[in-house]
Structures are given as C-alpha cells and as structure tokens.
Design a protein around this motif. Structure first.
Motif, PDB file in Angstrom:
ATOM      1  N   ALA A 192       1.052  -1.277  -0.158  1.00 13.26           N
ATOM      2  CA  ALA A 192      -0.039  -0.027  -0.187  1.00 13.26           C
ATOM      3  C   ALA A 192       0.775   1.333  -0.231  1.00 13.26           C
ATOM      4  O   ALA A 192       0.497   2.215  -0.739  1.00 13.26           O
ATOM      5  CB  ALA A 192      -0.657  -0.050   1.246  1.00 13.26           C
ATOM      6  N   ILE A 193       1.984   1.349   0.894  1.00 14.47           N
ATOM      7  CA  ILE A 193       2.830   2.382   0.904  1.00 14.47           C
ATOM      8  C   ILE A 193       3.494   2.533  -0.457  1.00 14.47           C
ATOM      9  O   ILE A 193       3.547   3.783  -0.937  1.00 14.47           O
ATOM     10  CB  ILE A 193       3.733   2.217   1.969  1.00 14.47           C
ATOM     11  CG1 ILE A 193       3.190   2.336   3.355  1.00 14.47           C
ATOM     12  CG2 ILE A 193       4.876   3.328   1.970  1.00 14.47           C
ATOM     13  CD1 ILE A 193       3.979   1.970   4.564  1.00 14.47           C
ATOM     14  N   ALA A 194       4.036   1.427  -1.036  1.00 16.57           N
ATOM     15  CA  ALA A 194       4.692   1.545  -2.245  1.00 16.57           C
ATOM     16  C   ALA A 194       3.810   2.220  -3.531  1.00 16.57           C
ATOM     17  O   ALA A 194       4.082   2.719  -4.185  1.00 16.57           O
ATOM     18  CB  ALA A 194       5.468   0.312  -2.885  1.00 16.57           C
ATOM     19  N   MET A 195       2.684   1.575  -3.337  1.00 16.56           N
ATOM     20  CA  MET A 195       1.396   2.243  -4.426  1.00 16.56           C
ATOM     21  C   MET A 195       1.165   3.652  -4.547  1.00 16.56           C
ATOM     22  O   MET A 195       0.455   4.253  -5.076  1.00 16.56           O
ATOM     23  CB  MET A 195       0.226   1.527  -4.132  1.00 16.56           C
ATOM     24  CG  MET A 195       0.372   0.024  -5.075  1.00 16.56           C
ATOM     25  SD  MET A 195      -0.920  -0.820  -5.137  1.00 16.56           S
ATOM     26  CE  MET A 195      -2.005  -1.083  -3.724  1.00 16.56           C
ATOM     27  N   LEU A 196       1.837   4.131  -3.437  1.00 21.74           N
ATOM     28  CA  LEU A 196       1.696   5.761  -3.300  1.00 21.74           C
ATOM     29  C   LEU A 196       2.331   6.575  -4.425  1.00 21.74           C
ATOM     30  O   LEU A 196       2.058   7.385  -4.874  1.00 21.74           O
ATOM     31  CB  LEU A 196       2.042   6.406  -2.017  1.00 21.74           C
ATOM     32  CG  LEU A 196       0.954   5.990  -0.745  1.00 21.74           C
ATOM     33  CD1 LEU A 196       1.551   6.527   0.695  1.00 21.74           C
ATOM     34  CD2 LEU A 196      -0.464   6.654  -0.906  1.00 21.74           C
ATOM     35  N   GLU A 197       3.477   5.726  -4.732  1.00 15.94           N
ATOM     36  CA  GLU A 197       4.345   6.479  -5.786  1.00 15.94           C
ATOM     37  C   GLU A 197       4.561   5.529  -6.958  1.00 15.94           C
ATOM     38  O   GLU A 197       4.924   6.123  -8.072  1.00 15.94           O
ATOM     39  CB  GLU A 197       5.851   6.650  -5.222  1.00 15.94           C
ATOM     40  CG  GLU A 197       5.871   7.540  -4.038  1.00 15.94           C
ATOM     41  CD  GLU A 197       7.163   7.897  -3.602  1.00 15.94           C
ATOM     42  OE1 GLU A 197       8.284   7.444  -4.257  1.00 15.94           O
ATOM     43  OE2 GLU A 197       7.340   8.665  -2.515  1.00 15.94           O
TER      44      GLU A 197
END
Length: 104
Positions: A47-52
C-alpha cells in the motif's frame, strides 16, 4: 525508497506463504502469528509503495518477487526441487520484474 519497500513486501509474501503452510490450517499458533504479522506488513508495504508506483506495476512486482522468493525458500527448505526449465523460467520472471522497474 518505494521500490525498496515494494521488494521487501514481496519478500514478506514468501514468509507468510511458508508460515501458512507450517501452520497446518492455522492449528499451530506460532506459524499462524508469523503468518498474520508477515501478511499485514507485506500488504502495508504494498500500500505504501503504491503511493508512488502505479498500481499495476506495483502489484505485478510484488507478486513476482513473492513468487520467486517463495520458490527459493522452498528449495532451501528441501520442499521443492529445481530443474533446468524451472531455473530458466525464474530467471525470465526476474528479468521481467527488472524490466517493469526500468520502464516505470
């Protein structure tokens, strides 16, 4: 940094997959706890990686890293066997993952 988080999250996918197998249907508490923690961390990292990173790319890399790491972990544990064709396919998969990172 998002790519590092994504790869670590993919590696955690291999941890939760192995822990799920070791839990014997969630009847053993230690592997079950490891499964839950590793899965939560893996999903959180995704989820965090999909922010960028675009969703399609992030998900494909996450699954691919997890799949390769799971196979390698099972090989190391003596649960699976390696063949020439399997080796070539894993190398091809890793090449595709690197390619996705390069074109992103």
């Amino acid at each position: 940094m998002s790519w590092v988080i994504l790869v670590v999250s993919g590696l955690l996918e291999a941890v939760w997959a192995a822990a799920m197998q070791s839990s014997k249907g969630f009847r053993k508490w230690r592997p079950t706890v490891l499964f839950a923690l590793a899965m939560a961390a893996s999903m959180g990292g995704l989820a965090i990686a999909m922010l960028e990173i675009p969703t399609g790319t992030a998900y494909a890399v996450w699954v691919g890293v997890g799949a390769v790491a799971t196979v390698l972990l099972q090989l190391a544990r003596g649960k699976e066997r390696m063949s020439l064709v399997r080796s070539l396919l894993l190398v091809l998969l890793v090449g595709c993952l690197v390619g996705l990172q390069l074109v992103s």
